[in-house]
Design a protein around this motif. Structure first.
Motif, short mmCIF file in Angstrom:
data_model
loop_
_atom_site.label_atom_id
_atom_site.label_comp_id
_atom_site.label_asym_id
_atom_site.label_seq_id
_atom_site.Cartn_x
_atom_site.Cartn_y
_atom_site.Cartn_z
N SER A 74 36.24 35.74 33.11
CA SER A 74 35.23 36.78 32.95
C SER A 74 35.38 37.47 31.59
O SER A 74 36.41 37.36 30.91
CB SER A 74 35.35 37.80 34.06
OG SER A 74 36.61 38.46 34.00
N MET B 226 35.62 40.62 31.32
CA MET B 226 36.63 41.65 31.51
C MET B 226 38.02 41.11 31.17
O MET B 226 38.85 41.81 30.58
CB MET B 226 36.60 42.15 32.95
CG MET B 226 37.58 43.28 33.24
SD MET B 226 37.21 44.78 32.26
CE MET B 226 35.79 45.42 33.16
N LYS C 249 38.39 47.23 26.99
CA LYS C 249 38.22 47.03 28.43
C LYS C 249 37.47 48.20 29.06
O LYS C 249 36.57 48.02 29.88
CB LYS C 249 39.59 46.86 29.08
CG LYS C 249 39.55 46.54 30.56
CD LYS C 249 40.95 46.33 31.10
CE LYS C 249 40.93 46.03 32.59
NZ LYS C 249 42.30 45.83 33.13
N SER C 250 37.84 49.41 28.67
CA SER C 250 37.16 50.59 29.20
C SER C 250 35.71 50.65 28.73
O SER C 250 34.80 50.97 29.51
CB SER C 250 37.89 51.86 28.76
OG SER C 250 39.23 51.86 29.23
N TYR D 63 33.79 48.16 27.89
CA TYR D 63 33.01 47.13 28.58
C TYR D 63 32.67 47.58 30.00
O TYR D 63 31.57 47.32 30.49
CB TYR D 63 33.79 45.82 28.61
CG TYR D 63 33.09 44.72 29.38
CD1 TYR D 63 31.96 44.11 28.86
CD2 TYR D 63 33.55 44.31 30.63
CE1 TYR D 63 31.30 43.11 29.57
CE2 TYR D 63 32.90 43.33 31.34
CZ TYR D 63 31.78 42.72 30.80
OH TYR D 63 31.12 41.75 31.51
N TRP D 64 33.59 48.26 30.63
CA TRP D 64 33.32 48.77 31.98
C TRP D 64 32.21 49.82 31.94
O TRP D 64 31.33 49.83 32.78
CB TRP D 64 34.58 49.35 32.59
CG TRP D 64 34.40 49.77 34.03
CD1 TRP D 64 34.53 48.99 35.12
CD2 TRP D 64 34.04 51.07 34.49
NE1 TRP D 64 34.27 49.72 36.26
CE2 TRP D 64 33.96 51.00 35.91
CE3 TRP D 64 33.76 52.29 33.86
CZ2 TRP D 64 33.63 52.10 36.68
CZ3 TRP D 64 33.43 53.39 34.64
CH2 TRP D 64 33.37 53.30 36.05
N THR E 281 28.78 48.01 31.45
CA THR E 281 28.27 47.12 32.50
C THR E 281 28.32 47.70 33.90
O THR E 281 27.61 47.22 34.78
CB THR E 281 29.07 45.80 32.49
OG1 THR E 281 30.47 46.08 32.71
CG2 THR E 281 28.89 45.08 31.17
N SER E 282 29.14 48.72 34.13
CA SER E 282 29.29 49.24 35.49
C SER E 282 28.23 50.28 35.81
O SER E 282 28.01 51.21 35.04
CB SER E 282 30.69 49.85 35.67
OG SER E 282 30.82 50.42 36.96
N PRO E 283 27.56 50.16 36.95
CA PRO E 283 26.58 51.18 37.34
C PRO E 283 27.23 52.52 37.69
O PRO E 283 26.58 53.56 37.64
CB PRO E 283 25.89 50.57 38.57
CG PRO E 283 26.88 49.59 39.11
CD PRO E 283 27.61 49.05 37.92
N ASP E 284 28.52 52.50 38.03
CA ASP E 284 29.21 53.74 38.34
C ASP E 284 29.38 54.64 37.13
O ASP E 284 29.61 55.85 37.26
CB ASP E 284 30.59 53.45 38.95
CG ASP E 284 30.47 52.72 40.27
OD1 ASP E 284 29.42 52.85 40.92
OD2 ASP E 284 31.42 52.01 40.65
N ALA E 285 29.27 54.05 35.94
CA ALA E 285 29.45 54.83 34.72
C ALA E 285 28.32 55.84 34.52
O ALA E 285 28.46 56.82 33.78
CB ALA E 285 29.53 53.91 33.51
#
Length: 208
Positions: free
Chosen positions: A125, A127, A144-145, A147-148, A151-155
């Motif tokens: 991946s 990640m 890494k942070s 990219y999260w 791509t993360s909806p929680d962000a």
């Protein structure tokens, strides 16, 4: 009942406008559609931080996969090639039947195909690529942070300005890196060992 009269709406278009459009079309130069290095470089620099991070991670992921294949394929093939070489040596001392030889090489070929397919089928991946880049460039999980966050909806539940600051800082760090220097493509020594075993096997077959 009132009837709307039929009109030729094309007559409302001025002839001067049509001439102007025709002149613009004739004046269009093919050079405007050409893509040169300067344009590509400018577009690359104008790429958003989010897109740049993802694009860079895709390149890192591709380089990691290529280096992994260059490392694993020759090593595995070198081990697999030992089997037919040893079989050929034993066959020279104590000849096997034709069916035995055909059956052995058929099973060996199936094992080789399965090994190669399993190596090419292995995917990682982005990640994982971000974590590898952080470790390689000592970025302390910044990529890494970022990219999260991208791509993360929680962000979305976090502070937008704070997230943007983290992404901008990570993109700035990645822009300063030379990925081709960090991840050069190197052919391992086991590749030459595999070639040597293959040539040895072919020489043995030629002398039969």
């Amino acid at each position: 009942a009132y009837e709307i009269p039929k009109r030729d709406w094309s007559s409302d278009v001025c002839s001067s406008d049509l001439k102007q459009n025709q002149n613009d079309s004739k004046g269009c130069s093919c050079s405007n559609h050409s893509v040169d290095y300067v344009t590509l470089t400018r577009d690359f620099k104008q790429m958003s931080d989010e897109d740049f991070i993802i694009s860079s991670l895709k390149e890192v992921n591709q380089r990691l996969r290529t280096n992994r294949l260059l490392s694993e394929l020759p090593s595995g093939l070198a081990i697999l090639l030992l089997a037919p070489v040893l079989f050929k040596v034993i066959d020279l001392i104590t000849p096997f039947r034709g069916r035995t030889v055909a059956g052995f090489f058929l099973l060996w070929l199936i094992a080789v195909i399965f090994f190669i397919a399993s190596r090419f089928g292995k995917r990682t991946s982005l990640m994982h690529a971000a974590a590898a880049l952080d470790k390689k460039a000592a970025l302390q999980d910044e990529v890494k942070s970022a990219y999260w966050f991208v791509t993360s909806p929680d962000a979305a539940t976090r502070s937008t300005e704070w997230i943007q600051l983290q992404v901008e800082r990570a993109a700035k760090r990645v822009r300063a890196l030379n990925l081709s220097t960090l991840y050069p493509r190197v052919v391992p020594l086991t590749a030459y060992a595999s070639i040597g075993l293959f040539l040895l096997l072919e020489i043995g077959r030629a002398h039969v």
